[in-house]
Design an enzyme around this catalytic site. Structure first.
Site, PDB file in Angstrom:
ATOM      1  N   MET A  30      11.161  -1.171  -1.507  1.00 46.22           N
ATOM      2  CA  MET A  30      11.696  -2.220  -2.386  1.00 46.22           C
ATOM      3  C   MET A  30      11.531  -1.788  -3.840  1.00 46.22           C
ATOM      4  O   MET A  30      11.604  -2.617  -4.753  1.00 46.22           O
ATOM      5  CB  MET A  30      10.993  -3.553  -2.123  1.00 46.22           C
ATOM      6  CG  MET A  30      11.217  -4.040  -0.686  1.00 46.22           C
ATOM      7  SD  MET A  30      11.105  -5.817  -0.473  1.00 46.22           S
ATOM      8  CE  MET A  30       9.433  -6.121  -1.003  1.00 46.22           C
ATOM      9  N   HIS A  34       5.097   3.676  -6.361  1.00 45.89           N
ATOM     10  CA  HIS A  34       3.756   4.166  -6.707  1.00 45.89           C
ATOM     11  C   HIS A  34       3.450   5.342  -5.784  1.00 45.89           C
ATOM     12  O   HIS A  34       4.290   5.713  -4.938  1.00 45.89           O
ATOM     13  CB  HIS A  34       2.717   3.044  -6.589  1.00 45.89           C
ATOM     14  CG  HIS A  34       2.772   2.304  -5.271  1.00 45.89           C
ATOM     15  ND1 HIS A  34       2.442   2.900  -4.076  1.00 45.89           N
ATOM     16  CD2 HIS A  34       3.168   1.046  -4.971  1.00 45.89           C
ATOM     17  CE1 HIS A  34       2.595   2.023  -3.100  1.00 45.89           C
ATOM     18  NE2 HIS A  34       3.061   0.891  -3.613  1.00 45.89           N
ATOM     19  N   GLU A  35       2.266   5.880  -5.917  1.00 44.67           N
ATOM     20  CA  GLU A  35       1.914   7.088  -5.173  1.00 44.67           C
ATOM     21  C   GLU A  35       2.001   6.871  -3.649  1.00 44.67           C
ATOM     22  O   GLU A  35       2.293   7.804  -2.905  1.00 44.67           O
ATOM     23  CB  GLU A  35       0.496   7.527  -5.599  1.00 44.67           C
ATOM     24  CG  GLU A  35       0.066   8.893  -5.134  1.00 44.67           C
ATOM     25  CD  GLU A  35       1.041  10.033  -5.476  1.00 44.67           C
ATOM     26  OE1 GLU A  35       1.645  10.016  -6.567  1.00 44.67           O
ATOM     27  OE2 GLU A  35       1.192  10.936  -4.619  1.00 44.67           O
ATOM     28  N   GLY A  36       1.795   5.636  -3.213  1.00 41.61           N
ATOM     29  CA  GLY A  36       1.920   5.343  -1.773  1.00 41.61           C
ATOM     30  C   GLY A  36       3.340   5.630  -1.292  1.00 41.61           C
ATOM     31  O   GLY A  36       3.533   6.237  -0.227  1.00 41.61           O
ATOM     32  N   HIS A  37       4.346   5.215  -2.060  1.00 37.97           N
ATOM     33  CA  HIS A  37       5.737   5.504  -1.678  1.00 37.97           C
ATOM     34  C   HIS A  37       5.992   7.008  -1.703  1.00 37.97           C
ATOM     35  O   HIS A  37       6.703   7.549  -0.851  1.00 37.97           O
ATOM     36  CB  HIS A  37       6.716   4.850  -2.659  1.00 37.97           C
ATOM     37  CG  HIS A  37       6.679   3.349  -2.684  1.00 37.97           C
ATOM     38  ND1 HIS A  37       6.210   2.633  -3.754  1.00 37.97           N
ATOM     39  CD2 HIS A  37       7.086   2.437  -1.767  1.00 37.97           C
ATOM     40  CE1 HIS A  37       6.318   1.336  -3.513  1.00 37.97           C
ATOM     41  NE2 HIS A  37       6.842   1.189  -2.309  1.00 37.97           N
ATOM     42  N   LYS A 150      -0.185   0.577   5.396  1.00 39.65           N
ATOM     43  CA  LYS A 150      -0.668  -0.631   4.708  1.00 39.65           C
ATOM     44  C   LYS A 150      -0.001  -1.878   5.293  1.00 39.65           C
ATOM     45  O   LYS A 150      -0.640  -2.886   5.521  1.00 39.65           O
ATOM     46  CB  LYS A 150      -0.421  -0.575   3.201  1.00 39.65           C
ATOM     47  CG  LYS A 150      -1.092  -1.775   2.519  1.00 39.65           C
ATOM     48  CD  LYS A 150      -1.134  -1.630   1.046  1.00 39.65           C
ATOM     49  CE  LYS A 150       0.136  -2.074   0.400  1.00 39.65           C
ATOM     50  NZ  LYS A 150       0.336  -3.545   0.412  1.00 39.65           N
ATOM     51  N   ASP A 151       1.318  -1.772   5.551  1.00 40.08           N
ATOM     52  CA  ASP A 151       2.030  -2.878   6.195  1.00 40.08           C
ATOM     53  C   ASP A 151       1.962  -2.650   7.703  1.00 40.08           C
ATOM     54  O   ASP A 151       2.964  -2.361   8.359  1.00 40.08           O
ATOM     55  CB  ASP A 151       3.484  -2.919   5.701  1.00 40.08           C
ATOM     56  CG  ASP A 151       3.557  -3.217   4.227  1.00 40.08           C
ATOM     57  OD1 ASP A 151       3.260  -4.355   3.840  1.00 40.08           O
ATOM     58  OD2 ASP A 151       3.866  -2.293   3.452  1.00 40.08           O
ATOM     59  N   SER A 186      -0.128  -0.883  -4.183  1.00 43.39           N
ATOM     60  CA  SER A 186       0.903  -1.870  -3.889  1.00 43.39           C
ATOM     61  C   SER A 186       1.687  -2.128  -5.163  1.00 43.39           C
ATOM     62  O   SER A 186       1.105  -2.138  -6.255  1.00 43.39           O
ATOM     63  CB  SER A 186       0.240  -3.174  -3.420  1.00 43.39           C
ATOM     64  OG  SER A 186       1.159  -4.241  -3.510  1.00 43.39           O
ATOM     65  N   SER A 187       2.989  -2.348  -5.021  1.00 44.87           N
ATOM     66  CA  SER A 187       3.789  -2.689  -6.208  1.00 44.87           C
ATOM     67  C   SER A 187       3.285  -3.996  -6.812  1.00 44.87           C
ATOM     68  O   SER A 187       3.435  -4.232  -8.006  1.00 44.87           O
ATOM     69  CB  SER A 187       5.265  -2.837  -5.830  1.00 44.87           C
ATOM     70  OG  SER A 187       5.715  -1.665  -5.207  1.00 44.87           O
TER      71      SER A 187
HETATM   72  O1  PAF Z   1       7.683  -2.370   3.157  1.00 43.60           O
HETATM   73  C1  PAF Z   1       8.628  -2.667   2.391  1.00 43.60           C
HETATM   74  O2  PAF Z   1       8.663  -2.262   1.233  1.00 43.60           O
HETATM   75  C2  PAF Z   1       9.744  -3.550   2.924  1.00 43.60           C
HETATM   76  O3  PAF Z   1       9.263  -4.517   3.795  1.00 43.60           O
HETATM   77  C3  PAF Z   1      10.890  -2.751   3.578  1.00 43.60           C
HETATM   78  C4  PAF Z   1      10.417  -1.995   4.808  1.00 43.60           C
HETATM   79  C5  PAF Z   1      11.457  -1.761   2.563  1.00 43.60           C
HETATM   80  C6  PAF Z   1      11.999  -3.702   4.007  1.00 43.60           C
HETATM   81  O4  PAF Z   1      12.527  -4.415   2.939  1.00 43.60           O
END
Ligand code: PAF
Length: 282
Positions: A30, A34-37, A150-151, A186-187
Site C-alpha cells: 500500500m 520502508h525497509e520491510g517492503h 508481520k501480517d 510499519s507505514s
Molecule cells: O499488507 C498490505 O500492505 C496489504 O494488506 C496488501 C497485501 C497490499 C493488500 O492491500
C-alpha cells in the site's frame, strides 16, 4: 523502473517478458515504503527474474472509522526507494481502475478463520484484502508473490486462498524487519509521537520476553500468553486488543507451545493500531 497506471499498460509491458520465459514476482504493497517492503523486494528477486510492485491503498480493507483518508501516500518517494532496490515495474492504479463501481463489486468471501484475531476487531478487513490480492494476482499473473510475516494472519489467509481457489503460483513469506530497538517496521509508525514511539516498544518487548521464556523451557501456553498480556496491559499508553498464541495452520491455541507456535498481538498506541508477532522457535 516503469510506472504503470492501468491494467492494459501493465499487461502490455509484461507481455514480452512473459514470452521470453521470465519468471515474474509480485510484491503487493500500500506504499509509503520502508525497509520491510524493500526486504520483500530482495526476496522477490531471489525467486524471480523480474519484480512488479503494486502500490495501492485498497479502500475495501478499511473499516468506516479507520485511517483510509489519512493513510500516508507518496508515490515519488516510493519510486525513489523501489528503483534502486531492483523493482522493474510499479503498478499504481486508482480506485476506478481497480474496482469500477466498488458498491456492486463481486468480492472474495473470507473463511471463518478471518473472523478471529485481527478480523474480530476489523470486520470485513480480510474480505477486502483477499479481494484486492486476488485481483492483483489475476492482473499481474505472477509466478510468485511475496508477503511479510508481520501480517501473519493475512499471509496465512492468502496461502489458503491460493490453495482453495487454485491460483497457479507460489507464496513466499519473509521475516519481520525491525528497527534497532525492536519495533516492527510499519507505514503506520509515522503516526506515532515520540512518547507513543517509546510506548509502542511494549509490543516487541512482550513478545521477546515470551520467546526467551520458551527458549528457557517454558511450554505452558497459559503462562506464556499471560506474561505477554500482563506486560501489554501494564504498559503506559498501550491499549491491548488481543494477544494470542496459535498454531499457524488453524489459528487454534496449541495444547503445548512448540517451535511453530506463533504469539500475535494487536494494540492501540494513541490512535494508532499496531500489530506484531513472533514464531517461538525462530
Ligand atoms: O499488507 C498490505 O500492505 C496489504 O494488506 C496488501 C497485501 C497490499 C493488500 O492491500
Amino acid at each position: 523502473l516503469e510506472i504503470l497506471r492501468t491494467r492494459a499498460e501493465l499487461q502490455a509491458a509484461l507481455r514480452g517478458d512473459r514470452a521470453a520465459g521470465k519468471r515474474i514476482a509480485l510484491v503487493p504493497t500500500m506504499g509509503y515504503l520502508h525497509e520491510g517492503h524493500l526486504a520483500l523486494v530482495d526476496s522477490a528477486k531471489q525467486h524471480a527474474d523480474l519484480v512488479v510492485m503494486s502500490i495501492y491503498v485498497n479502500p475495501l480493507q478499511f473499516g468506516p472509522s479507520e485511517d483510509l483518508a489519512r493513510y500516508p501516500r507518496d508515490l515519488d518517494r516510493d519510486v525513489a526507494m523501489a528503483g534502486p532496490r531492483g523493482v522493474d515495474y510499479v503498478f499504481a492504479p486508482d480506485d476506478h481502475e481497480m474496482y469500477g463501481d466498488l458498491e456492486t463489486a463481486v468480492t472474495v468471501h473470507a473463511p471463518k478463520l478471518a473472523d478471529r484475531m485481527c478480523g474480530h476487531f476489523r470486520p470485513g478487513h480480510f474480505e477486502g484484502v483477499l479481494t484486492v490480492v486476488a485481483k492483483l494476482f489475476n492482473i499481474v499473473r505472477p509466478d510468485v508473490a511475496v508477503f511479510g510475516q508481520k501480517d501473519f494472519q493475512q499471509a496465512m489467509l492468502i496461502r489458503r486462498m491460493v490453495r482453495d481457489l487454485s491460483f497457479d503460483m507460489d507464496i513466499v513469506v519473509t521475516p519481520i524487519v525491525r528497527e534497532a530497538d525492536g519495533l516492527a517496521m510499519s507505514s503506520r509508525n509515522i503516526y506515532l509521537s515520540s512518547e507513543e514511539r517509546t510506548a509502542a516498544l511494549a509490543l516487541s518487548q512482550s513478545l521477546r520476553a515470551a520467546q526467551e521464556q520458551y527458549r528457557e523451557g517454558e511450554r505452558n501456553v497459559h503462562w506464556l500468553i499471560t506474561s505477554v498480556r500482563s506486560m501489554l496491559q501494564s504498559a503506559q499508553g498501550v491499549s491491548m486488543q488481543y494477544a494470542e498464541i496459535v498454531d499457524p495452520q488453524n489459528l487454534e491455541a496449541p495444547a503445548i507451545a512448540n517451535d511453530d507456535s506463533v504469539i500475535a498481538v494487536a494494540a492501540f498506541v494513541g490512535k494508532t493500531r499496531l500489530i506484531d508477532n513472533v514464531i517461538l522457535g525462530k
